[in-house]
Design a protein around this motif. Structure first.
Motif: not given
Length: 328
Positions: A43-50
């Protein structure tokens, strides 16, 4: 001032960067925590990459986990110097999260770091391990014991899967691990997996009912994989569903549920009640082998490395867990 990963969205576009932030910019909360470690989750990776609309307010500090020491507190349960853990509660989505050197949050979201657990081990476990334990507790509540048959773990080389395999093995279950990375077979066997299967056998469209194979399952994948897992459950089998790595859809039918009495149990780690959280963390401290945890958590990175590592995580190139030393 403190360092943080800041996600911004404006006329210039969507971007994440490492910035210095003034403490006065922190959101409201009754406990101020000096963060020691955070994690990098899917989920953090999704947030960081958009890549997915995880972030709902801007600017945002991502990071759904952290462990740290209380610096200020107006909450009755916590005092200065207490070591605390946070998982979920919308941090990193609607409230600034753990990929920063400081966090101000509601004390109701915190739990004490278990006695004798090291802070870095708490984040090696993180939301992934905490979710894995919630899955196992759910299977147990539904009467799944080691004598009932094989337990399938999908996404087995990932964070949730790796820790689920390790704990289930210690509890005496026979584990079938599904992974798309055949080179991880030795790693999964070292954690306690008894059998390895290729995820491609589950990830394509299948039949409403398949051969009865598993007594229970922990699924972090969703989509066709979850549908095929349900189709292959034994009579009165139980599936704990906690993720969507393949997708949010669920192209199944009612057949497994009305013909085999299969139970599909959803696992929400983000807003799980505090008593259940505390029990999950108590059991993690008691039942997760630290030697195996050291195998699972493959790297400790600094804040500046999280953006590049997010891309790697989303394309499935990361094994196990990534710990973020926010002071590195």
């Amino acid at each position: 001032m403190f360092n943080a990963i800041l996600v911004e969205k404006d006329e210039a576009g969507y971007r994440a960067s490492l910035k210095q932030v003034d403490e006065t910019a922190l959101p409201e909360g009754d406990v101020l925590v000096r963060v020691q470690y955070s994690t990098l989750n899917y989920k953090d990776a999704l947030a960081i990459t958009g890549k997915s609309p995880v972030v709902r307010k801007f600017p945002m500090v991502p990071g759904i986990d952290f462990v740290g020491t209380v610096e200020q507190s107006a909450h009755a349960d916590f005092k200065v110097g207490d070591e605390v853990i946070l998982n979920g509660w919308g941090v990193g989505e609607t409230h600034w999260g753990g990929l920063a050197q400081k966090a101000r949050v509601k004390g109701d979201w915190l739990i004490p770091l278990p006695q004798d657990m090291q802070p870095e081990h708490a984040m090696a476990i993180g939301t992934a391990g905490y979710t894995a334990m919630l899955c196992i507790m759910t299977l147990e509540r539904h009467g799944v014991t080691p004598d009932k048959g094989d337990i399938l773990v999908t996404g087995a080389a990932g964070g949730v899967g790796s820790i689920a395999v390790s704990i289930l093995a210690k509890l005496g279950y026979r584990i079938v691990a599904s992974t798309g990375r055949p080179d991880e077979a030795d790693y999964l066997r070292s954690l306690g997996a008894d059998e390895i299967i290729d995820r491609n056998t589950l990830s394509e469209p299948g039949k409403p009912l398949a051969k009865e194979r598993w007594a229970a399952a922990v699924d972090s994948v969703g989509s066709h994989t979850l549908a095929n897992v349900c189709a292959g459950m034994r009579y009165r089998g139980v599936v704990a569903a906690c993720g969507l790595a393949q997708g949010m859809d669920f192209p199944s039918s009612v057949a497994p549920f009305i013909l085999r009495s299969v139970t599909l149990a959803g696992i929400d780690s983000s807003h799980c009640p505090v008593p259940e959280r505390k029990e999950a963390w108590r059991r993690l401290a008691a039942e997760l082998d630290i030697a195996k945890l050291d195998q699972i958590s493959t790297s400790i990175i600094g804040l500046s490395d999280t953006i590049a590592n997010s891309q790697e995580l989303l394309v499935g190139k990361v094994r196990g867990r990534i710990i973020v030393d926010v002071n590195k």
